[in-house]
Scaffold this motif. Structure first.
Motif, PDB file in Angstrom:
ATOM      1  N   TYR A   1     -51.625 132.147  31.615  1.00 50.95           N
ATOM      2  CA  TYR A   1     -52.080 130.896  31.491  1.00 50.95           C
ATOM      3  C   TYR A   1     -50.909 129.843  32.352  1.00 50.95           C
TER       4      TYR A   1
ATOM      5  N   TYR B   1     -52.250 128.705  35.826  1.00 50.34           N
ATOM      6  CA  TYR B   1     -52.678 127.182  35.805  1.00 50.34           C
ATOM      7  C   TYR B   1     -51.422 126.973  37.681  1.00 50.34           C
TER       8      TYR B   1
ATOM      9  N   LEU C   1     -47.570 126.907  23.863  1.00 50.77           N
ATOM     10  CA  LEU C   1     -48.530 127.555  23.671  1.00 50.77           C
ATOM     11  C   LEU C   1     -48.639 128.726  23.044  1.00 50.77           C
TER      12      LEU C   1
ATOM     13  N   HIS D   1     -48.230 127.969  18.930  1.00 53.15           N
ATOM     14  CA  HIS D   1     -49.883 127.031  19.208  1.00 53.15           C
ATOM     15  C   HIS D   1     -50.724 127.911  18.720  1.00 53.15           C
TER      16      HIS D   1
ATOM     17  N   THR E   1     -56.050 119.654  20.327  1.00 54.67           N
ATOM     18  CA  THR E   1     -56.291 118.492  21.484  1.00 54.67           C
ATOM     19  C   THR E   1     -55.052 118.459  22.199  1.00 54.67           C
TER      20      THR E   1
ATOM     21  N   TRP F   1     -52.618 121.122  23.660  1.00 51.36           N
ATOM     22  CA  TRP F   1     -54.111 121.345  25.183  1.00 51.36           C
ATOM     23  C   TRP F   1     -53.310 120.950  26.135  1.00 51.36           C
ATOM     24  N   ASN F   2     -53.302 119.503  25.728  1.00 49.33           N
ATOM     25  CA  ASN F   2     -52.795 118.225  26.934  1.00 49.33           C
ATOM     26  C   ASN F   2     -52.016 117.768  27.437  1.00 49.33           C
TER      27      ASN F   2
ATOM     28  N   VAL G   1     -49.021 120.478  26.653  1.00 44.41           N
ATOM     29  CA  VAL G   1     -49.008 122.370  27.795  1.00 44.41           C
ATOM     30  C   VAL G   1     -49.568 121.314  29.049  1.00 44.41           C
ATOM     31  N   ASN G   2     -51.414 120.951  29.549  1.00 43.28           N
ATOM     32  CA  ASN G   2     -51.347 120.927  30.592  1.00 43.28           C
ATOM     33  C   ASN G   2     -50.403 119.929  31.496  1.00 43.28           C
TER      34      ASN G   2
END
Length: 103
Positions: A39, A43, A61, A64, A85, A88-89, A91-92
């Protein structure tokens, strides 16, 4: 899947993050780590050496994925419906720091 030295190091860091001391789930965790690395590479549009921020995103991640393996939010934030959420926020945002933005 061949387990590299890099994957072993990540496995130990993920287990430390989970406060997990047994080896029974190592194969499962290695699968989650592989998915998290894939991922991150997609990304960021890069592969190879990871920065500290990318490594932290992978650890978060994979953690998680492990804590949510039954389909729930799981883990420390199991009573917080927005926890997934938030993960993920975060991590991104970490991954965006080293992303190649060229098209």
């Amino acid at each position: 899947m061949a387990v590299t030295a890099k994957m072993r190091k990540l496995l130990e860091k993920v287990k430390a993050n989970l406060i997990l001391q047994h080896d029974e789930d190592d194969a499962l965790l290695l699968g989650y780590i592989a998915a998290a690395v894939a991922y991150a590479e997609k990304y960021q549009r890069r592969s190879g050496n990871m920065s500290a921020t990318t490594e932290q995103a992978v650890i978060m991640l994979a953690t998680h994925f492990y804590e949510s393996r039954d389909g729930s939010t799981g883990g420390f934030f199991s009573d917080n419906t927005g926890a997934a959420t938030q993960v993920w926020n975060t991590v991104n945002r970490l991954l965006a720091m080293d992303k190649i933005w060229e098209v």
